[in-house]
Enzyme design. Structure first.
Site, PDB file in Angstrom:
ATOM      1  N   MET A 338      11.752  55.164  95.670  1.00 55.94           N
ATOM      2  CA  MET A 338      10.405  54.657  95.963  1.00 55.94           C
ATOM      3  C   MET A 338      10.420  53.156  96.243  1.00 55.94           C
ATOM      4  O   MET A 338       9.822  52.681  97.204  1.00 55.94           O
ATOM      5  CB  MET A 338       9.451  54.943  94.798  1.00 55.94           C
ATOM      6  CG  MET A 338       9.171  56.402  94.557  1.00 55.94           C
ATOM      7  SD  MET A 338       8.417  57.245  95.963  1.00 55.94           S
ATOM      8  CE  MET A 338       6.743  56.667  95.880  1.00 55.94           C
ATOM      9  N   HIS A 464      -0.154  53.716  92.794  1.00 54.53           N
ATOM     10  CA  HIS A 464       0.636  54.940  92.880  1.00 54.53           C
ATOM     11  C   HIS A 464       0.841  55.336  94.336  1.00 54.53           C
ATOM     12  O   HIS A 464      -0.108  55.706  95.025  1.00 54.53           O
ATOM     13  CB  HIS A 464      -0.085  56.057  92.100  1.00 54.53           C
ATOM     14  CG  HIS A 464       0.669  57.337  92.065  1.00 54.53           C
ATOM     15  ND1 HIS A 464       0.062  58.568  92.127  1.00 54.53           N
ATOM     16  CD2 HIS A 464       1.988  57.584  91.968  1.00 54.53           C
ATOM     17  CE1 HIS A 464       0.977  59.510  92.074  1.00 54.53           C
ATOM     18  NE2 HIS A 464       2.153  58.937  91.980  1.00 54.53           N
TER      19      HIS A 464
HETATM   20  P1  NAD Z   1      14.861  56.274  91.374  1.00 51.59           P
HETATM   21  O1  NAD Z   1      15.693  56.785  90.269  1.00 51.59           O
HETATM   22  O2  NAD Z   1      15.216  56.659  92.771  1.00 51.59           O
HETATM   23  O3  NAD Z   1      14.823  54.706  91.340  1.00 51.59           O
HETATM   24  C1  NAD Z   1      14.696  53.943  90.174  1.00 51.59           C
HETATM   25  C2  NAD Z   1      15.428  52.641  90.383  1.00 51.59           C
HETATM   26  O4  NAD Z   1      15.127  51.792  89.292  1.00 51.59           O
HETATM   27  C3  NAD Z   1      16.936  52.780  90.460  1.00 51.59           C
HETATM   28  O5  NAD Z   1      17.420  52.135  91.609  1.00 51.59           O
HETATM   29  C4  NAD Z   1      17.414  52.082  89.194  1.00 51.59           C
HETATM   30  O6  NAD Z   1      18.676  51.456  89.339  1.00 51.59           O
HETATM   31  C5  NAD Z   1      16.309  51.090  88.981  1.00 51.59           C
HETATM   32  N1  NAD Z   1      16.221  50.589  87.619  1.00 51.59           N
HETATM   33  C6  NAD Z   1      16.306  51.295  86.474  1.00 51.59           C
HETATM   34  N2  NAD Z   1      16.191  50.467  85.421  1.00 51.59           N
HETATM   35  C7  NAD Z   1      16.015  49.232  85.911  1.00 51.59           C
HETATM   36  C8  NAD Z   1      15.830  47.956  85.316  1.00 51.59           C
HETATM   37  N3  NAD Z   1      15.808  47.826  84.005  1.00 51.59           N
HETATM   38  N4  NAD Z   1      15.670  46.897  86.123  1.00 51.59           N
HETATM   39  C9  NAD Z   1      15.684  47.054  87.450  1.00 51.59           C
HETATM   40  N5  NAD Z   1      15.868  48.218  88.060  1.00 51.59           N
HETATM   41  C10 NAD Z   1      16.035  49.298  87.309  1.00 51.59           C
HETATM   42  O7  NAD Z   1      13.369  56.711  91.029  1.00 51.59           O
HETATM   43  P2  NAD Z   1      12.098  56.851  91.989  1.00 51.59           P
HETATM   44  O8  NAD Z   1      11.980  58.265  92.430  1.00 51.59           O
HETATM   45  O9  NAD Z   1      12.151  55.785  92.998  1.00 51.59           O
HETATM   46  O10 NAD Z   1      10.912  56.611  90.967  1.00 51.59           O
HETATM   47  C11 NAD Z   1      10.580  55.310  90.545  1.00 51.59           C
HETATM   48  C12 NAD Z   1       9.172  55.311  89.971  1.00 51.59           C
HETATM   49  O11 NAD Z   1       8.265  55.755  90.971  1.00 51.59           O
HETATM   50  C13 NAD Z   1       8.962  56.239  88.798  1.00 51.59           C
HETATM   51  O12 NAD Z   1       8.079  55.642  87.902  1.00 51.59           O
HETATM   52  C14 NAD Z   1       8.350  57.472  89.421  1.00 51.59           C
HETATM   53  O13 NAD Z   1       7.549  58.186  88.513  1.00 51.59           O
HETATM   54  C15 NAD Z   1       7.496  56.836  90.475  1.00 51.59           C
HETATM   55  N6  NAD Z   1       7.138  57.709  91.584  1.00 51.59           N
HETATM   56  C16 NAD Z   1       8.048  58.524  92.150  1.00 51.59           C
HETATM   57  C17 NAD Z   1       7.676  59.343  93.214  1.00 51.59           C
HETATM   58  C18 NAD Z   1       8.677  60.233  93.891  1.00 51.59           C
HETATM   59  O14 NAD Z   1       8.288  61.026  94.738  1.00 51.59           O
HETATM   60  N7  NAD Z   1       9.954  60.128  93.570  1.00 51.59           N
HETATM   61  C19 NAD Z   1       6.353  59.301  93.703  1.00 51.59           C
HETATM   62  C20 NAD Z   1       5.438  58.424  93.116  1.00 51.59           C
HETATM   63  C21 NAD Z   1       5.842  57.638  92.055  1.00 51.59           C
END
Ligand code: NAD
Length: 738
Positions: A338, A464
């Site tokens: 995201m 969101h």
């Molecule tokens: P993801 O696992 O692809 O990405 C998360 C990223 O955060 C990773 O690159 C990780 O290295 C990084 N990270 C973790 N801990 C960290 C820290 N302490 N400091 C800096 N970076 C850190 O996950 P995602 O699917 O991108 O989801 C991220 C957020 O977005 C979540 O809260 C999720 O609920 C929300 N979200 C996801 C979707 C979806 O469709 N995947 C849709 C809406 C919202």
């Protein structure tokens, strides 16, 4: 010489009058009653003036015109609604006349006796393209920004100012139908290839080329006004037409399941019109247009997909009295799936972004995503190399939170884990300026709870996004209990800057969109468990107007994610919050069968390597004893899928989660494609009438379970004859004060 508010006229030495449409105080030209009155006066004046030999019509704006002002059409609906109650026949006559106003004015231009050429300098939509089609000549600029379309069908109406008569007399019938029933945009060269424009020239040659057409003796007569005219392809009594016409309604039904009366009306107008003299064809079109303007679909689609969407985009929910934020720097923490995309859309809006992850490698990998998108866009000619380089130069990967010390807004998109988010909130707030805003992109964790980790909860908010971020037009802005007006204003300014549509939602598990989506998927689980053949579930959804079936959608979001969310609900809300049969189904899919969805190519569907297409997993039929297809009523399946979502939307209103019906409607269409012809979840209820909806829910509840039981609010509304738009009037004083 007469002066006009919306037009400028300059007549040159050759007697060619250049009419430039340039509405004051508007970024785009649109047809209003005043514009049409002035245009009619211009036609009369140029006809009367012997010095004028011909007219070139163009726009003084970057775009040519967006077409009719649909707000005006919305106003017409309410006027007709009131009149209909008093004098039904008179009201329809008034509507008929109003519906034909533009059409007959364009016909007047076409038959005025002097040549008119439309010089199309930018995007030219709807009524403006129909006006151009009524001109004797059409020249378009070859600038990349020039697009032409008759997109009316997308808001439930159709090209009712001669479009359905002129397009199939210029282009072949199949192309004409395709263009009008889909509302697709044409480039200048495609429009020329179809026969809809005469010349395509360099932008700086536009006016000269238009004037040259007149100087070279352009006849002020439309082809169809010349004796012996034949439509391209020979009309409808040819072998080719015998192939096209029997199939056309079937193709339309396959594409739209009979849910869009306006699309069918286009077919009728073209088919009937091509057999008639031109003026009679226009009358036929005017009649169908009058009929379509009275449909619930047209009313609801114009309201949600045009008026409300525009109002929300322009900040209808933005608190007053707070200066607009010009973003100088935005931080995105978490460069994963995201975060990488959020950085891209931010940079695409011209805003410098710092993209932070746990280490430089992860942050840089996040930027690679943008590099891929830019390369694709440049390759397809959608972006120049320079634009691409500029965009990428705005994204700075980093592992150093110190880089956020001058950010206006930071959006976190790290793992969905309370502890990880807590650490990030603290690390960001240690460097973030006191006045800046922190936003979380969490999809399941309540904002109020996350804000407990913040030192300044009034500056903490949820933004969101939906995946894929680059394509999805909606964002939910989530208010925690202590979120302040400044945070809301900044979040809405940001959403506007990246050109998405916001809805403002109060904090709740699943917010608005996911609450509705879970209901949709849960109903499909119920159907599977009852033994409804899976293909019928998916088809019922399509016939109901949903773009993606519930099983397919669950594969996209991942079945193991549903499993995780269900487990979290049980942990937080107790065992009653999830149906045991649903849990058993999902547990089996994930733990026993390893079917997680599209991501591991095995879910409710099988995903073979491309180019083979996905197909429903045959083993699904073996999970539950199957009902015979004949014993399953498709109409009831459709009702269940739409009603369960609409009921959830009504609950969010009743609970004060969503406070403005426009947001529930627009959010449902942009967020998960809720049957667009209904105008959205609440318009679906209002459209059939709350009383009818309550009766339907009671009937469904008796057979399919208490989750269909109408809520107290709905029962009260049914008893009082309320609608959502009257009871929660977005323009009313109570709402404004709320
Ligand atoms: P993801 O696992 O692809 O990405 C998360 C990223 O955060 C990773 O690159 C990780 O290295 C990084 N990270 C973790 N801990 C960290 C820290 N302490 N400091 C800096 N970076 C850190 O996950 P995602 O699917 O991108 O989801 C991220 C957020 O977005 C979540 O809260 C999720 O609920 C929300 N979200 C996801 C979707 C979806 O469709 N995947 C849709 C809406 C919202």
């Amino acid at each position: 010489m007469t002066t006009y508010t919306n037009f400028k006229i300059e007549t040159d030495a050759d007697g060619i009058a250049l009419v430039t449409w340039d509405m004051p105080d508007k970024s785009m030209n649109v047809f209003t009653l005043e514009v049409m009155e002035e245009l009619e006066a211009i036609v009369d004046a140029t006809v009367a003036d012997d010095a004028v030999k011909g007219v070139v019509f163009t726009s003084g704006k970057k775009t040519f015109s967006g077409g009719a002002d649909l707000t005006m059409i919305k106003g017409m609906f309410s006027m007709i609604g009131e009149e209909k109650a008093k004098d039904p026949e008179g009201a329809v006559k008034t509507l008929f006349d109003a519906a034909g106003r533009m059409s007959w004015l364009w016909r007047k231009i076409e038959t005025n006796g002097k040549p008119w050429v439309s010089a199309i300098n930018g995007t030219c939509m709807g009524g403006a393209f129909e006006l151009s089609l009524a001109c004797h000549g059409r020249v378009a600029s070859n600038a990349k920004s020039v697009k032409m379309a008759l997109p009316e069908v997308k808001v439930g109406i159709f090209p009712g100012a001669g479009g359905t008569q002129r397009v199939p007399r210029l282009a072949n019938a199949q192309d004409a139908l395709q263009m009008m029933t889909t509302g697709q945009s044409l480039t200048a060269s495609r429009a020329k290839a179809m026969g809809l424009v005469h010349e395509v020239v360099e932008p700086d040659q536009l006016i000269a080329a238009a004037k040259a057409m007149i100087a070279n003796g352009l006849k002020p007569v439309a082809p169809w006004d010349v004796k012996g005219f034949k439509a391209p392809g020979g009309g409808i009594w040819t072998p080719a037409a015998a192939q096209l016409w029997p199939a056309a309604p079937a193709i339309l039904r396959r594409e739209s399941a009979g849910n869009y009366p306006a699309a069918l009306a286009i077919l009728k107008c073209v088919y009937e019109g091509l057999q008639l003299p031109f003026d009679t064809g226009l009358k036929v079109e005017q009649r169908y247009f009058t009929e379509i303007l009275q449909t619930t679909e047209a009313f609801s689609m114009i309201r949600s997909l045009f008026v409300s969407m525009q109002e929300l985009g322009k900040g209808a929910r933005r608190p007053a009295g707070i200066d607009k934020t010009e973003f100088r720097h935005v931080g995105v923490v978490g460069a994963g799936f995201m975060g990488a995309s959020i950085a891209y859309v931010t940079a695409a809006a011209g805003i410098p972004v710092t993209l932070i992850d746990r280490d430089m490698d992860a942050a840089t990998k996040g930027k690679t995503h943008s590099e891929g998108l830019v390369a694709g866009a440049v390759g397809k000619g959608r972006m120049t190399k320079e634009e691409g380089e500029k965009l990428l130069s705005l994204i700075t990967p980093s592992a150093d939170y110190g880089a956020l010390s001058n950010a206006d807004l930071v959006i976190e998109a790290v793992f969905e884990d309370r502890k990880v988010k807590k650490d990030v909130i603290e690390a960001v707030e240690a460097v973030l300026p006191e006045t800046s805003i922190f936003a979380s992109n969490t999809s399941t964790l309540p904002i109020t709870g996350l804000a407990e980790n913040s030192r300044r909860r009034d500056q903490f908010i949820g933004i969101h996004f939906f995946s894929p971020v680059e394509k999805m037009m909606l964002t939910e802005v989530i208010l925690g209990e202590q979120t302040g007006d400044k945070a809301l204003a900044v979040a809405l300014d940001y959403v506007a800057a990246i050109k998405k549509t916001p809805i403002v939602v109060n904090d709740t598990r699943g917010f608005y969109v996911n609450r509705c989506v879970f209901r949709y998927i849960n109903e499909a689980y119920d159907m599977l468990i009852e033994g409804v053949p899976p293909v019928m579930i998916e088809n019922a959804a399509k016939f109901a107007g949903m773009p993606v079936g519930p099983l397919s959608l669950n594969d996209e979001v991942a079945i193991d994610l549903s499993y995780k969310i269900m487990k979290a609900s049980i942990a937080d809300l107790g065992p009653k919050s999830v149906k045991p049969e649903h849990m058993a189904l999902v547990e089996k899919m994930v733990d026993v069968l390893g079917r997680l969805g599209r991501k591991n190519t095995k879910g409710f569907y099988d995903y073979p390597p491309k180019p083979a297409k996905k197909s429903l997993w045959p083993g699904l039929k073996d999970l539950y004893p199957q009902k015979k297809a004949e014993s399953v009523d498709m109409t009831v399946l459709k009702e269940r899928l739409l009603a369960t979502i609409a009921l959830e939307a009504a609950r969010t209103i009743e609970e004060g989660i969503v406070t403005d019906p426009r947001e529930a409607d627009v959010g449902s269409i942009l967020g998960f494609g809720f049957a667009p012809y209904t105008g959205g979840t609440l318009s679906y209820i209002d459209g059939m009438g709350v009383k009818a909806f309550v009766e339907m829910c009671e009937r469904l509840a008796a057979t399919y379970g208490e989750h269909f039981a109408p809520t107290p609010l709905l029962k009260d509304m049914a008893a009082k004859g309320d609608t959502f738009y009257t009871r929660f009037d977005p323009y009313g004083e109570t709402q404004k004060a709320a």
